[in-house]
Design a protein around this motif. Structure first.
Motif, PDB file in Angstrom:
ATOM      1  N   PRO A 159       0.801  -1.232   0.000  1.00  0.00           N
ATOM      2  CA  PRO A 159       0.000   0.000   0.000  1.00  0.00           C
ATOM      3  C   PRO A 159       0.832   1.280   0.000  1.00  0.00           C
ATOM      4  N   HIS A 160       2.098   1.199   0.375  1.00  0.00           N
ATOM      5  CA  HIS A 160       2.941   2.381   0.486  1.00  0.00           C
ATOM      6  C   HIS A 160       3.776   2.649  -0.771  1.00  0.00           C
ATOM      7  N   LEU A 161       3.754   1.724  -1.732  1.00  0.00           N
ATOM      8  CA  LEU A 161       4.555   1.919  -2.941  1.00  0.00           C
ATOM      9  C   LEU A 161       3.997   3.076  -3.763  1.00  0.00           C
ATOM     10  N   PRO A 162       4.876   3.887  -4.350  1.00  0.00           N
ATOM     11  CA  PRO A 162       4.389   4.949  -5.237  1.00  0.00           C
ATOM     12  C   PRO A 162       3.821   4.347  -6.520  1.00  0.00           C
ATOM     13  N   GLY A 163       3.238   5.186  -7.334  1.00  0.00           N
ATOM     14  CA  GLY A 163       2.575   4.724  -8.551  1.00  0.00           C
ATOM     15  C   GLY A 163       1.096   4.580  -8.264  1.00  0.00           C
ATOM     16  N   ASN A 164       0.453   3.638  -8.934  1.00  0.00           N
ATOM     17  CA  ASN A 164      -0.959   3.399  -8.660  1.00  0.00           C
ATOM     18  C   ASN A 164      -1.179   1.917  -8.403  1.00  0.00           C
ATOM     19  N   GLN A 183      10.687   8.853   5.273  1.00  0.00           N
ATOM     20  CA  GLN A 183      11.870   8.025   5.507  1.00  0.00           C
ATOM     21  C   GLN A 183      11.978   6.939   4.440  1.00  0.00           C
ATOM     22  N   ARG A 184      13.190   6.578   4.113  1.00  0.00           N
ATOM     23  CA  ARG A 184      13.382   5.468   3.177  1.00  0.00           C
ATOM     24  C   ARG A 184      13.124   4.151   3.900  1.00  0.00           C
ATOM     25  N   LYS A 185      12.280   3.333   3.310  1.00  0.00           N
ATOM     26  CA  LYS A 185      11.987   1.991   3.837  1.00  0.00           C
ATOM     27  C   LYS A 185      12.581   1.015   2.832  1.00  0.00           C
ATOM     28  N   TYR A 186      13.624   0.309   3.244  1.00  0.00           N
ATOM     29  CA  TYR A 186      14.309  -0.613   2.351  1.00  0.00           C
ATOM     30  C   TYR A 186      13.587  -1.953   2.313  1.00  0.00           C
ATOM     31  N   LEU A 187      13.480  -2.508   1.130  1.00  0.00           N
ATOM     32  CA  LEU A 187      12.835  -3.801   0.936  1.00  0.00           C
ATOM     33  C   LEU A 187      13.854  -4.918   1.143  1.00  0.00           C
ATOM     34  N   GLY A 216      21.255  -3.895  -5.184  1.00  0.00           N
ATOM     35  CA  GLY A 216      21.175  -4.489  -3.864  1.00  0.00           C
ATOM     36  C   GLY A 216      20.459  -3.634  -2.830  1.00  0.00           C
ATOM     37  N   GLU A 217      20.108  -2.395  -3.183  1.00  0.00           N
ATOM     38  CA  GLU A 217      19.409  -1.504  -2.250  1.00  0.00           C
ATOM     39  C   GLU A 217      18.190  -0.903  -2.940  1.00  0.00           C
ATOM     40  N   TYR A 218      17.006  -1.320  -2.477  1.00  0.00           N
ATOM     41  CA  TYR A 218      15.746  -0.951  -3.097  1.00  0.00           C
ATOM     42  C   TYR A 218      14.820  -0.430  -2.006  1.00  0.00           C
ATOM     43  N   TYR A 219      14.105   0.650  -2.286  1.00  0.00           N
ATOM     44  CA  TYR A 219      13.327   1.283  -1.230  1.00  0.00           C
ATOM     45  C   TYR A 219      12.101   2.011  -1.774  1.00  0.00           C
ATOM     46  N   TYR A 220      11.253   2.425  -0.852  1.00  0.00           N
ATOM     47  CA  TYR A 220      10.181   3.371  -1.118  1.00  0.00           C
ATOM     48  C   TYR A 220      10.185   4.352   0.043  1.00  0.00           C
ATOM     49  N   ASN A 221       9.504   5.473  -0.107  1.00  0.00           N
ATOM     50  CA  ASN A 221       9.444   6.464   0.962  1.00  0.00           C
ATOM     51  C   ASN A 221       8.175   6.269   1.780  1.00  0.00           C
ATOM     52  N   LYS A 222       8.340   6.215   3.095  1.00  0.00           N
ATOM     53  CA  LYS A 222       7.208   6.066   4.008  1.00  0.00           C
ATOM     54  C   LYS A 222       7.368   7.109   5.110  1.00  0.00           C
TER      55      LYS A 222
END
Length: 153
Positions: A111-116, A137-141, A128-134
């Motif tokens: 639910p927190h991923l950008p886009g639609n 703050q950066r939330k790393y997957l 090796g470093e993947y994230y979204y902003n929550k």
């Protein structure tokens, strides 16, 4: 190649690794249980998953996009759903654990991923470093984590 013909490629390569890892852990793993060759079930459907690919040589932006066409089906039928995104380097016709990464997107991240809803994405800081902003703050997957694959949340 038509339906019913075994096709080898990065998704199949990753499923081979996941199946071996599950066996080593004594965990039930079923591959291709649905109409897609990219689906899997863990522990008799406690976790349902779908494998997706993203080819680094084809990207001209720092994001991995995904169209989640089968995940809503999995969400309706399984208590925990994960998407495994393969970040493929060249060559992109195989998955190599030494060269490529797999990223785990869990239900609580989706639910927190950008886009639609149909086409969310997450950012690539570097390989090796993947994230979204929550909440700013950066939330790393989880990346290259078998524990994240086999653990229900």
């Amino acid at each position: 190649m038509g339906f019913g013909v075994f096709q080898h490629g990065p998704i199949s390569d990753w499923l081979d690794l996941a199946e071996a890892e599950a066996k080593d852990r004594g965990i039930e793993f079923e591959r291709n249980p649905l109409t897609s060759k990219a689906t899997f079930l863990i522990n008799n459907g406690e976790i349902g998953g779908k494998v997706r690919t993203s080819e680094a040589p084809e990207r001209n932006h720092p994001r991995i996009w995904h169209e989640y066409d089968d995940e809503p089906f999995l969400t309706r039928t399984h208590p925990n759903v994960i998407t495994v995104a393969l970040d493929l380097t060249d060559p992109t016709d195989t998955f190599s654990p030494s060269d490529d990464c797999f990223i785990v997107v869990r239900d609580n991240d989706r639910p927190h991923l950008p886009g639609n809803e149909e086409k969310p994405y997450f950012y690539i800081e570097q390989k090796g470093e993947y994230y979204y902003n929550k909440q700013g703050q950066r939330k790393y997957l989880p990346t290259d984590s078998w524990d994240a694959i086999f653990r229900a949340e």
